[in-house]
Design a protein around this motif. Structure first.
Motif, mmCIF file in Angstrom:
data_model
loop_
_atom_site.group_PDB
_atom_site.id
_atom_site.type_symbol
_atom_site.label_atom_id
_atom_site.label_comp_id
_atom_site.label_asym_id
_atom_site.label_seq_id
_atom_site.Cartn_x
_atom_site.Cartn_y
_atom_site.Cartn_z
ATOM 1 N N GLN A 238 17.094 -16.447 30.491
ATOM 2 C CA GLN A 238 16.429 -17.585 31.120
ATOM 3 C C GLN A 238 17.170 -18.883 30.799
ATOM 4 O O GLN A 238 17.359 -19.748 31.665
ATOM 5 C CB GLN A 238 14.975 -17.659 30.656
ATOM 6 N N LEU A 239 17.607 -19.019 29.558
ATOM 7 C CA LEU A 239 18.366 -20.210 29.167
ATOM 8 C C LEU A 239 19.691 -20.299 29.923
ATOM 9 O O LEU A 239 20.124 -21.388 30.314
ATOM 10 C CB LEU A 239 18.615 -20.197 27.663
ATOM 11 N N VAL A 240 20.332 -19.166 30.123
ATOM 12 C CA VAL A 240 21.608 -19.163 30.848
ATOM 13 C C VAL A 240 21.443 -19.767 32.240
ATOM 14 O O VAL A 240 22.286 -20.551 32.701
ATOM 15 C CB VAL A 240 22.171 -17.726 30.931
ATOM 16 N N THR A 241 20.332 -19.444 32.928
ATOM 17 C CA THR A 241 20.123 -19.986 34.271
ATOM 18 C C THR A 241 19.945 -21.503 34.250
ATOM 19 O O THR A 241 20.195 -22.174 35.258
ATOM 20 C CB THR A 241 18.880 -19.366 34.942
ATOM 21 N N MET A 242 19.523 -22.048 33.128
ATOM 22 C CA MET A 242 19.242 -23.479 33.039
ATOM 23 C C MET A 242 20.500 -24.326 32.844
ATOM 24 O O MET A 242 20.452 -25.541 32.987
ATOM 25 C CB MET A 242 18.249 -23.752 31.912
ATOM 26 N N ARG B 220 28.713 -15.044 25.674
ATOM 27 C CA ARG B 220 29.353 -14.450 26.860
ATOM 28 C C ARG B 220 29.228 -15.355 28.072
ATOM 29 O O ARG B 220 30.059 -15.331 28.972
ATOM 30 C CB ARG B 220 28.741 -13.080 27.165
ATOM 31 N N HIS B 221 28.164 -16.168 28.103
ATOM 32 C CA HIS B 221 27.945 -17.094 29.221
ATOM 33 C C HIS B 221 28.395 -18.518 28.879
ATOM 34 O O HIS B 221 28.058 -19.454 29.603
ATOM 35 C CB HIS B 221 26.467 -17.069 29.616
ATOM 36 N N HIS B 222 29.127 -18.639 27.775
ATOM 37 C CA HIS B 222 29.775 -19.907 27.403
ATOM 38 C C HIS B 222 28.774 -21.031 27.119
ATOM 39 O O HIS B 222 29.068 -22.203 27.353
ATOM 40 C CB HIS B 222 30.756 -20.343 28.499
ATOM 41 N N ILE B 223 27.601 -20.664 26.593
ATOM 42 C CA ILE B 223 26.601 -21.671 26.232
ATOM 43 C C ILE B 223 26.898 -22.191 24.831
ATOM 44 O O ILE B 223 26.933 -21.410 23.875
ATOM 45 C CB ILE B 223 25.172 -21.082 26.267
ATOM 46 N N PRO B 224 27.103 -23.492 24.636
ATOM 47 C CA PRO B 224 27.317 -24.025 23.286
ATOM 48 C C PRO B 224 26.052 -23.841 22.434
ATOM 49 O O PRO B 224 24.934 -23.949 22.937
ATOM 50 C CB PRO B 224 27.603 -25.514 23.528
ATOM 51 N N MET B 225 26.251 -23.583 21.142
ATOM 52 C CA MET B 225 25.128 -23.347 20.235
ATOM 53 C C MET B 225 25.353 -24.072 18.917
ATOM 54 O O MET B 225 26.489 -24.237 18.478
ATOM 55 C CB MET B 225 24.992 -21.839 19.952
ATOM 56 N N VAL B 226 24.240 -24.493 18.289
ATOM 57 C CA VAL B 226 24.268 -25.032 16.935
ATOM 58 C C VAL B 226 23.195 -24.307 16.128
ATOM 59 O O VAL B 226 21.996 -24.547 16.327
ATOM 60 C CB VAL B 226 24.020 -26.549 16.896
ATOM 61 N N GLY B 227 23.599 -23.408 15.249
ATOM 62 C CA GLY B 227 22.644 -22.708 14.399
ATOM 63 C C GLY B 227 22.125 -23.636 13.321
ATOM 64 O O GLY B 227 22.901 -24.395 12.724
ATOM 65 N N SER B 228 20.833 -23.580 13.069
ATOM 66 C CA SER B 228 20.258 -24.457 12.045
ATOM 67 C C SER B 228 20.309 -23.782 10.675
ATOM 68 O O SER B 228 21.108 -24.165 9.822
ATOM 69 C CB SER B 228 18.829 -24.856 12.417
#
Length: 501
Positions: free
Chosen positions: A147-151, A180-188
Motif C-alpha cells: 500500500q505504501l509503494v502505491t503512495m 525493491r521498489h526504491h522507497i527511502p527508509m529511516v529505521g528508528s
C-alpha cells in the motif's frame, strides 16, 4: 478540490485496488472499513492500512498523538505549498502493553519534529505524516508495504518510510520489499546487524555490534569467566545478532554460553521461569560475576528475577545487555528486590546495565559530569525538550527515560533533512532516488544534529561511532544514566569524518 480532498480520494482509490488484490474482495465491504485507507481484513478485528488523517486504529494509547498528527496534516494540506509525506510504519494494534507505550512515545517524537520542521521558514517542502499499521506482530506487513509503494506515485507523494522499529523477521521482509521498489527508509530503533546494508535504508540507532562494543568498552576489562546467556528464537533478529556481536567481543571465554528459547509472542513468558532457574544454578556453579544477555525484555525480566533468587546471588552479578532493557523501567512485573541491596548485604544481588539508544540526562550537564566535546550537544537535546514542553497538551502523557521519543524525533529529523536536501530550490517533490542519494552525505558538516547525539551516516546508512548512553536500572524503576561509551572507544572527531591511519 483542495489538497486534502485529493489525498483522501487518492488514498481511498489506492487502498481499494491494493487491498482487493491482497486481502480479497471481502475487505471492500463497508462494514469492514475503519477509515479512509484502513480496513479490517477478513477474519480479523484489527484495523490495518495507512491513514493520512491521523486515524488511531482503535488503539487508545496513541489516540491523542494521532489526533495531533492529523491536525498538523490538515494545516499542511490547507497551505497550498509543496508537501510530501513521511510514513511511520509500526504494529500499532500490538497486544503488548510495553510495545504500545513505546510506540506512543516514538510517535510523540515524530510529531514534535513534524511541527518544528513545518514551522521552519523557507524550508520546503512541508511534511505530512502517514500512520501505517502492520498489525499485531506485524502480520500484515506485506499488504501495508505494498500500500505504501502505491503512495510514492500518488497524491500523497510518499518520500520516506520511518518507524520500522523492531528487529524481527516481519520488518526484515518489509524493508526488503520497500527496497525493491526504491522507497527511502529511516529505521528508528532497529539495531539488528542483518537488517543493514539495504539499498535506501538509513538508521539512527547503533547496530547491535556497536552496542556490544560500547558495553565491553564501558566494562573496561572483562575477564575470561564472563558468561553469555542467549535466545535461540529464529524469528528474533535482535537477539540473534546481539548474540553474534557479544561472541565477537568475547572470543576466549572459559565457560560455554547457555541458551533459552523465547515465545513468538513477545509478552508470553511460557516456561522460561523454570529454564532460567536452571541457568541460575549453572551460573552459580561457575566463577562468573559478569553475564552478557542476548534477548528481549520479557525473558530478561525473568532471568534477573531468578538470578537474584539464586543461592549464590550474594556474591553479586552484573548483567550487561542491549537497548531492550529500557522496557523494564515501566514493567510492573519486574522483581525490584533482585536489584536492591538487601538487609545484611553490601551490594545488589544483580546490577543491570544496558546500552541505551538515548537518555534525557545524557546531553544535560551535571556536577562532576562534563559533556563530551563532540558527538552531540546540549542545544540539540534542548530543542526537543522545549518542543515537548510546548506541545504536551497535544500529545498526551510522555516520559523521556526510555529514549523512544528522542529516537523517534531523530529518525524524523533525518528523514526531513534528506528530503529537503534532495529538494533544494526545486518547486517539485524530489525523486525517490534523490532522497536515497542523500543518506551517505549526511555526515561532516551535513550531519544530523540529533537529540540523541550526532548522526553521521556511513556509505551503508549506519550511524558512525554513535554516542551510546550506558544506563542502569535502579531498584525503584528509574533508568539512571551512567556515562557515555563509544563503539570506537573515544568520541568522534570534531568534523565527524573518520581518517585512515
Amino acid at each position: 478540490m483542495n489538497n486534502l480532498t485529493k489525498i483522501l480520494i487518492g488514498v481511498g482509490a489506492a487502498t481499494a485496488v491494493v487491498l482487493a488484490v491482497l486481502f480479497g474482495p471481502g475487505v471492500l465491504d463497508p462494514d469492514r472499513s475503519c477509515a479512509t485507507g484502513v480496513v479490517k481484513p477478513e477474519g480479523s478485528d484489527e484495523c490495518i492500512g495507512v491513514s493520512a488523517t491521523g486515524y488511531h486504529f482503535g488503539v487508545k494509547e496513541i489516540q491523542e498523538v494521532a489526533r495531533a498528527i492529523g491536525a498538523e496534516n490538515r494545516t499542511v494540506d490547507d497551505s497550498e505549498q509543496l508537501a510530501v509525506s513521511v510514513a511511520v510504519m509500526m504494529p500499532f494494534s500490538s497486544k503488548a502493553p510495553e510495545q504500545l507505550r513505546k510506540m506512543r512515545h516514538e510517535l510523540q517524537g515524530v510529531y514534535v519534529q513534524q511541527r518544528l520542521a513545518n514551522r521552519a521558514e523557507g524550508r520546503p517542502p512541508k511534511i505530512r505524516v502517514l500512520l501505517a499499521n502492520t498489525g499485531n506482530l506485524g502480520h500484515y506487513w506485506e499488504q501495508v508495504a505494498n500500500q505504501l509503494v502505491t503512495m510514492a506515485d500518488g497524491p500523497e507523494q510518499l518520500r520516506v518510510v520511518t518507524g520500522i522499529a523492531t528487529s524481527n523477521t516481519a520488518n526484515k521482509q518489509a524493508v526488503a520489499l520497500l527496497a525493491r521498489h526504491h522507497i527511502p527508509m529511516v529505521g528508528s530503533t532497529i539495531t539488528a546487524d542483518d537488517i543493514t546494508n539495504v539499498p535506501g535504508l538509513a538508521r539512527v540507532s547503533p547496530t547491535n555490534k556497536d552496542e556490544a562494543r560500547a558495553l565491553v568498552s564501558h566494562a573496561k576489562s572483562v575477564d575470561r569467566s564472563a558468561l553469555l546467556v542467549y535466545d535461540t528464537n529464529p524469528d528474533d533478529r535482535y537477539a540473534q545478532t546481539l548474540r553474534e556481536a557479544f561472541n565477537e567481543q568475547l572470543p576466549d571465554q572459559v565457560y560455554e554460553p547457555t541458551q533459552f528459547t523465547s515465545s513468538k509472542e513477545p509478552d508470553n513468558p511460557g516456561n522460561l521461569g523454570n529454564v532460567f532457574n536452571s541457568i541460575a544454578h549453572y551460573i552459580c556453579d561457575t566463577e562468573a560475576h559478569t553475564v552478557f544477555f542476548a534477548g528481549r525484555h520479557t525473558p530478561l525480566r525473568l532471568f534477573v528475577s531468578e538470578l537474584g533468587r539464586a543461592g549464590c546471588a550474594g556474591r553479586g552479578f552484573t548483567v550487561l545487555t542491549g537497548d531492550e532493557a529500557s522496557y523494564l523501567g515501566s514493567d510492573e512485573k519486574m522483581d525490584r528486590q533482585a536489584l536492591a541491596v538487601r538487609p545484611g548485604e553490601k551490594k545488589p544481588r544483580v546490577t543491570l546495565k544496558y546500552a541505551a539508544l538515548a537518555h534525557p540526562d545524557a546531553w544535560v550537564e551535571a556536577p562532576g559530569r562534563p559533556l563530551p566535546a563532540t558527538g552531540g550537544s546540549a542545544a540539540a537535546y534542548r530543542q526537543l525538550a522545549d518542543g515537548i514542553a510546548e506541545m504536551r497538551a497535544d500529545i498526551g502523557p510522555n516520559q523521556l527515560q526510555d529514549g523512544q521519543t528522542i529516537i523517534g524525533y531523530d529518525a524524523m529529523a533525518t528523514a526531513v533533512q534528506g528530503i529537503r536536501r534532495a529538494t533544494g530550490t526545486s518547486a517539485k517533490a524530489p525523486a525517490l532516488a534523490d532522497v536515497t542519494a542523500q543518506w551517505p552525505h549526511l555526515t561532516g558538516s551535513l550531519r544530523v544534529n540529533g537529540a540523541s547525539g550526532w548522526i553521521c551516516l556511513d556509505n551503508y546508512g549506519n550511524p558512525r561511532n554513535k554516542a551510546v548512553p550506558i544506563v542502569r536500572l535502579a531498584a525503584n524503576g528509574t533508568l539512571r544514566f551512567q556515562e557515555f561509551s563509544w563503539p570506537d572507544q573515544k568520541p568522534p572527531p570534531v568534523d565527524c569524518i573518520p581518517k585512515r591511519d
